[in-house]
Design a protein around this motif. Structure first.
Motif, PDB file in Angstrom:
ATOM      1  N   ILE A  88       0.836  -1.202   0.000  1.00 36.26           N
ATOM      2  CA  ILE A  88       0.000   0.000   0.000  1.00 36.26           C
ATOM      3  C   ILE A  88       0.870   1.251   0.000  1.00 36.26           C
ATOM      4  O   ILE A  88       0.602   2.224  -0.714  1.00 36.26           O
ATOM      5  CB  ILE A  88      -0.950  -0.005   1.213  1.00 36.26           C
ATOM      6  N   GLY A  91       2.325   1.762  -3.563  1.00 40.75           N
ATOM      7  CA  GLY A  91       1.327   2.311  -4.485  1.00 40.75           C
ATOM      8  C   GLY A  91       1.008   3.760  -4.190  1.00 40.75           C
ATOM      9  O   GLY A  91       0.936   4.597  -5.106  1.00 40.75           O
ATOM     10  N   ALA A  92       0.832   4.080  -2.899  1.00 47.46           N
ATOM     11  CA  ALA A  92       0.512   5.457  -2.513  1.00 47.46           C
ATOM     12  C   ALA A  92       1.667   6.405  -2.818  1.00 47.46           C
ATOM     13  O   ALA A  92       1.448   7.538  -3.278  1.00 47.46           O
ATOM     14  CB  ALA A  92       0.167   5.510  -1.026  1.00 47.46           C
ATOM     15  N   SER A 137     -10.959   7.878   2.198  1.00 44.60           N
ATOM     16  CA  SER A 137     -11.125   6.433   2.287  1.00 44.60           C
ATOM     17  C   SER A 137     -12.597   6.052   2.393  1.00 44.60           C
ATOM     18  O   SER A 137     -13.050   5.115   1.721  1.00 44.60           O
ATOM     19  CB  SER A 137     -10.343   5.898   3.497  1.00 44.60           C
ATOM     20  N   ALA A 144      -8.237  -1.426   0.665  1.00 41.24           N
ATOM     21  CA  ALA A 144      -6.878  -1.067   0.245  1.00 41.24           C
ATOM     22  C   ALA A 144      -6.893   0.064  -0.771  1.00 41.24           C
ATOM     23  O   ALA A 144      -6.043   0.961  -0.723  1.00 41.24           O
ATOM     24  CB  ALA A 144      -6.181  -2.297  -0.345  1.00 41.24           C
ATOM     25  N   THR A 148      -5.133   3.656  -0.094  1.00 39.86           N
ATOM     26  CA  THR A 148      -4.049   4.023  -1.004  1.00 39.86           C
ATOM     27  C   THR A 148      -4.298   5.375  -1.651  1.00 39.86           C
ATOM     28  O   THR A 148      -3.401   6.237  -1.706  1.00 39.86           O
ATOM     29  CB  THR A 148      -3.874   2.952  -2.110  1.00 39.86           C
ATOM     30  N   ALA A 213       3.583   7.195   4.367  1.00 39.55           N
ATOM     31  CA  ALA A 213       2.434   6.469   3.829  1.00 39.55           C
ATOM     32  C   ALA A 213       2.113   5.243   4.669  1.00 39.55           C
ATOM     33  O   ALA A 213       0.944   4.970   4.983  1.00 39.55           O
ATOM     34  CB  ALA A 213       2.728   6.059   2.375  1.00 39.55           C
ATOM     35  N   GLU A 217      -1.244   4.783   6.879  1.00 36.35           N
ATOM     36  CA  GLU A 217      -2.111   3.636   6.585  1.00 36.35           C
ATOM     37  C   GLU A 217      -2.398   2.845   7.850  1.00 36.35           C
ATOM     38  O   GLU A 217      -3.543   2.468   8.123  1.00 36.35           O
ATOM     39  CB  GLU A 217      -1.432   2.747   5.541  1.00 36.35           C
TER      40      GLU A 217
END
Length: 285
Positions: A88, A91-92, A137, A144, A148, A213, A217
């Motif tokens: 995650i 990707g973020a 979110s 996810a 992300t 990140a 998360e």
């Protein structure tokens, strides 16, 4: 004369040793991070089985991180959760960097767009990250994907500010002015002149976004607004462990928390050392 030559030799050896140490540090940290991700991918959900005969066992050779209230091995759950957090975070970070690059190049187009981008940077910096990630979110249905996107949309500002300042400085250089006089397009100038000079900041900035990140998360998931409770994420593991700390099951929170901290520190160390290699000024320090 001989002393001067010896001194230069010693300095060269010292710089080589520093560079070797830096490369070795990068290699070790990257190896550990890759090993964590690959190990987590090899763990299936069926491997995290319940065993009520082994519930709430303290750390031992059989269960390094102990077991939880359902008898599940905490080492396996933690490893799976770390891999999920790294994926995650990756990707973020990449999405956030792409947003930052786009915003920085848009700001270099004209004064009006530069003002708009500057206003957007100030706007996003004025809102607490956690609150904005939770709202995004929830709006995207959680999971996810929601986490992300929430992390990506909230973490581009710092890199965009650095790139915006760098591009402004590059645009005042003589070679950019000459390219403008020869009728080169802004896209050509950005591709040939600007992008090669800011690639170092982009790489380092992307890596340094990783720790933030991952932590955000885990924080959002811990608060119950992130990943599904069925996912073995670190935030969920820590959230669930709060119910059992009063009964003396300290290992449920200690080892997952330490593992998350170590991963974050590894990313930070990798980013700082890669900056030394890519940035000539820091590499010669």
């Amino acid at each position: 004369m001989a002393n001067t030559e010896k001194g230069s030799i010693y300095n060269s050896i010292g710089k080589m040793n520093l560079r070797t140490k830096t490369l070795l540090t990068i290699g070790i940290t990257v190896f550990i991070l890759i090993a964590v991700v690959i190990s987590s991918l090899l763990i299936n959900s069926t491997d995290i089985t319940t065993n009520f005969q082994a519930m709430n066992q303290a750390p031992s050779l059989e269960h390094l991180f102990g077991t939880d209230w359902m008898g599940r091995d905490m080492f396996t759950r933690t490893l799976k959760g770390l891999g999920l957090s790294v994926q995650i975070g990756a990707g973020a970070s990449i999405l956030s960097s792409l947003i930052a690059i786009a915003m920085a190049f848009i700001a270099s187009t004209n004064k009006f767009l530069d003002g708009v981008v500057s206003w957007l940077i100030d706007l996003f910096l004025s809102i607490p990250h956690i609150l904005l990630i939770i709202l995004i979110s929830i709006a995207l249905g959680g999971g996810a994907f929601g986490v992300t996107m929430g992390v990506a949309v909230t973490h581009w500002t710092s890199l965009a500010r650095v790139l915006r300042a760098e591009i402004k400085q590059i645009n005042t250089s003589e070679f950019v002015k000459l390219s403008n006089r020869f009728g080169k397009s802004k896209f050509w100038i950005a591709r040939k002149h600007i992008f090669p000079l800011v690639i170092t900041q982009i790489i380092v900035g992307t890596i340094l976004i990783f720790p933030h990140a991952i932590m955000h998360e885990a924080s959002v998931t811990f608060l119950g607004f992130g990943l599904s409770p069925h996912e073995p994420a670190i935030g969920i593991i820590l959230s669930e462990s709060m119910k059992y700390l009063a009964t003396g099951n300290w290992w449920l929170a200690l080892f997952p928390g330490l593992a998350l901290l170590i991963i974050v520190l590894l990313f930070d160390i990798a980013g700082e050392n890669i900056k030394k290699i890519l940035d000539p000024t820091s590499a010669n320090e």
